[in-house]
Design a protein around this motif. Sequence first.
Motif, PDB file in Angstrom:
ATOM      1  N   SER A   1       0.841  -1.198   0.000  1.00 22.40           N
ATOM      2  CA  SER A   1       0.000   0.000   0.000  1.00 22.40           C
ATOM      3  C   SER A   1       0.879   1.251   0.000  1.00 22.40           C
ATOM      4  N   ILE A   2       0.258   2.385  -0.281  1.00 22.63           N
ATOM      5  CA  ILE A   2       0.997   3.644  -0.309  1.00 22.63           C
ATOM      6  C   ILE A   2       1.585   3.960   1.061  1.00 22.63           C
ATOM      7  N   SER A   3       0.883   3.608   2.110  1.00 18.70           N
ATOM      8  CA  SER A   3       1.375   3.887   3.470  1.00 18.70           C
ATOM      9  C   SER A   3       2.690   3.156   3.759  1.00 18.70           C
ATOM     10  N   ASP A   4       2.957   2.080   3.028  1.00 19.65           N
ATOM     11  CA  ASP A   4       4.212   1.338   3.217  1.00 19.65           C
ATOM     12  C   ASP A   4       5.431   2.142   2.781  1.00 19.65           C
ATOM     13  N   LEU A   5       5.209   3.233   2.068  1.00 21.95           N
ATOM     14  CA  LEU A   5       6.323   4.073   1.602  1.00 21.95           C
ATOM     15  C   LEU A   5       6.791   5.062   2.670  1.00 21.95           C
ATOM     16  N   LYS A   6       6.148   5.066   3.816  1.00 27.07           N
ATOM     17  CA  LYS A   6       6.580   5.958   4.888  1.00 27.07           C
ATOM     18  C   LYS A   6       8.017   5.629   5.290  1.00 27.07           C
ATOM     19  N   GLY A   7       8.857   6.649   5.326  1.00 31.09           N
ATOM     20  CA  GLY A   7      10.256   6.475   5.667  1.00 31.09           C
ATOM     21  C   GLY A   7      11.142   6.040   4.510  1.00 31.09           C
ATOM     22  N   LYS A   8      10.542   5.885   3.329  1.00 32.95           N
ATOM     23  CA  LYS A   8      11.293   5.430   2.164  1.00 32.95           C
ATOM     24  C   LYS A   8      11.753   6.616   1.314  1.00 32.95           C
ATOM     25  N   THR A   9      12.553   6.319   0.296  1.00 37.57           N
ATOM     26  CA  THR A   9      13.021   7.342  -0.641  1.00 37.57           C
ATOM     27  C   THR A   9      12.192   7.257  -1.917  1.00 37.57           C
ATOM     28  N   ILE A  10      11.596   8.382  -2.285  1.00 36.00           N
ATOM     29  CA  ILE A  10      10.727   8.435  -3.460  1.00 36.00           C
ATOM     30  C   ILE A  10      11.345   9.350  -4.515  1.00 36.00           C
TER      31      ILE A  10
ATOM     32  N   ILE B   1       3.230  14.926  -5.241  1.00 32.85           N
ATOM     33  CA  ILE B   1       3.400  15.313  -3.838  1.00 32.85           C
ATOM     34  C   ILE B   1       2.047  15.532  -3.176  1.00 32.85           C
ATOM     35  N   ASN B   2       1.132  16.160  -3.902  1.00 32.69           N
ATOM     36  CA  ASN B   2      -0.206  16.375  -3.352  1.00 32.69           C
ATOM     37  C   ASN B   2      -0.964  15.056  -3.236  1.00 32.69           C
ATOM     38  N   PHE B   3      -0.745  14.146  -4.171  1.00 32.25           N
ATOM     39  CA  PHE B   3      -1.345  12.810  -4.122  1.00 32.25           C
ATOM     40  C   PHE B   3      -0.887  12.058  -2.869  1.00 32.25           C
ATOM     41  N   LEU B   4       0.403  12.121  -2.567  1.00 33.27           N
ATOM     42  CA  LEU B   4       0.916  11.472  -1.363  1.00 33.27           C
ATOM     43  C   LEU B   4       0.301  12.099  -0.115  1.00 33.27           C
ATOM     44  N   HIS B   5       0.178  13.430  -0.125  1.00 35.08           N
ATOM     45  CA  HIS B   5      -0.455  14.142   0.993  1.00 35.08           C
ATOM     46  C   HIS B   5      -1.883  13.635   1.214  1.00 35.08           C
ATOM     47  N   LYS B   6      -2.628  13.464   0.132  1.00 38.46           N
ATOM     48  CA  LYS B   6      -4.010  12.978   0.238  1.00 38.46           C
ATOM     49  C   LYS B   6      -4.056  11.546   0.764  1.00 38.46           C
ATOM     50  N   ASN B   7      -2.945  10.835   0.588  1.00 42.15           N
ATOM     51  CA  ASN B   7      -2.886   9.450   1.049  1.00 42.15           C
ATOM     52  C   ASN B   7      -2.093   9.297   2.347  1.00 42.15           C
ATOM     53  N   GLY B   8      -1.924  10.414   3.078  1.00 42.12           N
ATOM     54  CA  GLY B   8      -1.376  10.354   4.416  1.00 42.12           C
ATOM     55  C   GLY B   8       0.125  10.484   4.557  1.00 42.12           C
ATOM     56  N   LEU B   9       0.841  10.790   3.479  1.00 45.12           N
ATOM     57  CA  LEU B   9       2.285  10.970   3.548  1.00 45.12           C
ATOM     58  C   LEU B   9       2.624  12.438   3.300  1.00 45.12           C
ATOM     59  N   GLU B  10       3.187  13.099   4.304  1.00 48.17           N
ATOM     60  CA  GLU B  10       3.430  14.528   4.214  1.00 48.17           C
ATOM     61  C   GLU B  10       4.824  14.847   3.668  1.00 48.17           C
ATOM     62  N   PHE B  11       4.857  15.831   2.798  1.00 45.67           N
ATOM     63  CA  PHE B  11       6.101  16.276   2.175  1.00 45.67           C
ATOM     64  C   PHE B  11       7.055  16.839   3.231  1.00 45.67           C
ATOM     65  N   GLY B  12       8.317  16.474   3.133  1.00 44.74           N
ATOM     66  CA  GLY B  12       9.322  16.970   4.065  1.00 44.74           C
ATOM     67  C   GLY B  12       9.317  16.287   5.407  1.00 44.74           C
ATOM     68  N   LYS B  13       8.470  15.281   5.575  1.00 50.94           N
ATOM     69  CA  LYS B  13       8.340  14.631   6.879  1.00 50.94           C
ATOM     70  C   LYS B  13       8.320  13.108   6.768  1.00 50.94           C
ATOM     71  N   ASP B  14       7.465  12.574   5.921  1.00 50.26           N
ATOM     72  CA  ASP B  14       7.198  11.136   5.924  1.00 50.26           C
ATOM     73  C   ASP B  14       7.994  10.333   4.909  1.00 50.26           C
ATOM     74  N   TYR B  15       8.741  10.990   4.050  1.00 49.05           N
ATOM     75  CA  TYR B  15       9.557  10.279   3.060  1.00 49.05           C
ATOM     76  C   TYR B  15      10.694  11.194   2.626  1.00 49.05           C
ATOM     77  N   THR B  16      11.716  10.597   2.038  1.00 42.92           N
ATOM     78  CA  THR B  16      12.842  11.366   1.505  1.00 42.92           C
ATOM     79  C   THR B  16      12.624  11.589   0.012  1.00 42.92           C
ATOM     80  N   GLU B  17      12.705  12.833  -0.391  1.00 38.26           N
ATOM     81  CA  GLU B  17      12.544  13.167  -1.810  1.00 38.26           C
ATOM     82  C   GLU B  17      13.896  13.094  -2.523  1.00 38.26           C
ATOM     83  N   LYS B  18      13.934  12.390  -3.645  1.00 35.60           N
ATOM     84  CA  LYS B  18      15.103  12.411  -4.531  1.00 35.60           C
ATOM     85  C   LYS B  18      14.630  12.933  -5.879  1.00 35.60           C
TER      86      LYS B  18
END
Length: 275
Positions: free
Chosen positions: A99-108, A123-140
């Motif tokens: 699931s998308i929530s499994d990406l928490k703490g991962k690099t996207i 980024i907005n799609f992830l936000h709608k699915n519970g993953l916040e930019f700058g907090k819940d995943y590492t952006e590459k």
Amino acid sequence: MKKLKIGAVIYAPRVTVIWEMIEEFFKENGAEIEGVFFKDYKLQVDALVKGEIDGAWNSPLAQLDANLRLEGKEKIGCMRDTDRDKKTYLVVKKNKFNSISDLKGKTIGFGAIDSPQARLIPINFLHKNGLEFGKDYTEKRFDIGVGLHGDHVGGEKDSMIAMVNGEVDATFCLDKNFQAWAKDGTIDENDVEVLGKTDNFDHCIFTFNPEVSDEDIEAFDDIMFKMDYNNEKEKEIMDLEGLKKWIPGRRDGFKQITEANEYLGNFLKGFNSEQ
């Protein structure tokens, strides 16, 4: 119809060729336009807002930029049939995440900083699915062609390759790019899967300065609508530009890019100030 100056961003060498052909098409239909070329969308929107050009072939982010800077008074024209109802896919290695929530703490991985389909809307799609930019995943990010609003798919493709190679855990790409890359071997559909899809959004559209008359915009659109995919000469233009029919523009397809800009704290304001 008065002679209209229409802006276009040179994201690839073929752009000037396309517009030479479109100018000739207008002459054959009893009207004239002048193509005006820009190296990036900010400069194009600058010129549109100042009235230095009458209209512009705009990316979704540039359409939003014009809308905000002109306080909603910009006018719109036609768009390609291929600009409506696009989706961005969230792609991962097969059987790695449930699931998308499994990406928490991962690099996207993402495309260029200003890509609507490969970064901002995702980024907005992830936000709608519970993953916040700058907090819940590492952006590459893969910043190729910054200023071209994702028209240069290099960053989007590089991010996909990075995901395939295990350098990032997930990536985003436009639906048509996923299909093209599966066809040309960039990705193997036996090894990757689509974990999520954004809601539909619209892509490029003609944006006009508020001072351009409705009659001139209607006349411009009417000529574009005459372009016929069954006509060999006109088919060449349409193949180069990636469509089979010009259709009326609409505003409701830009909701997602608007939300993304707001979620990122008015991304456009900060991005434009740095350009």
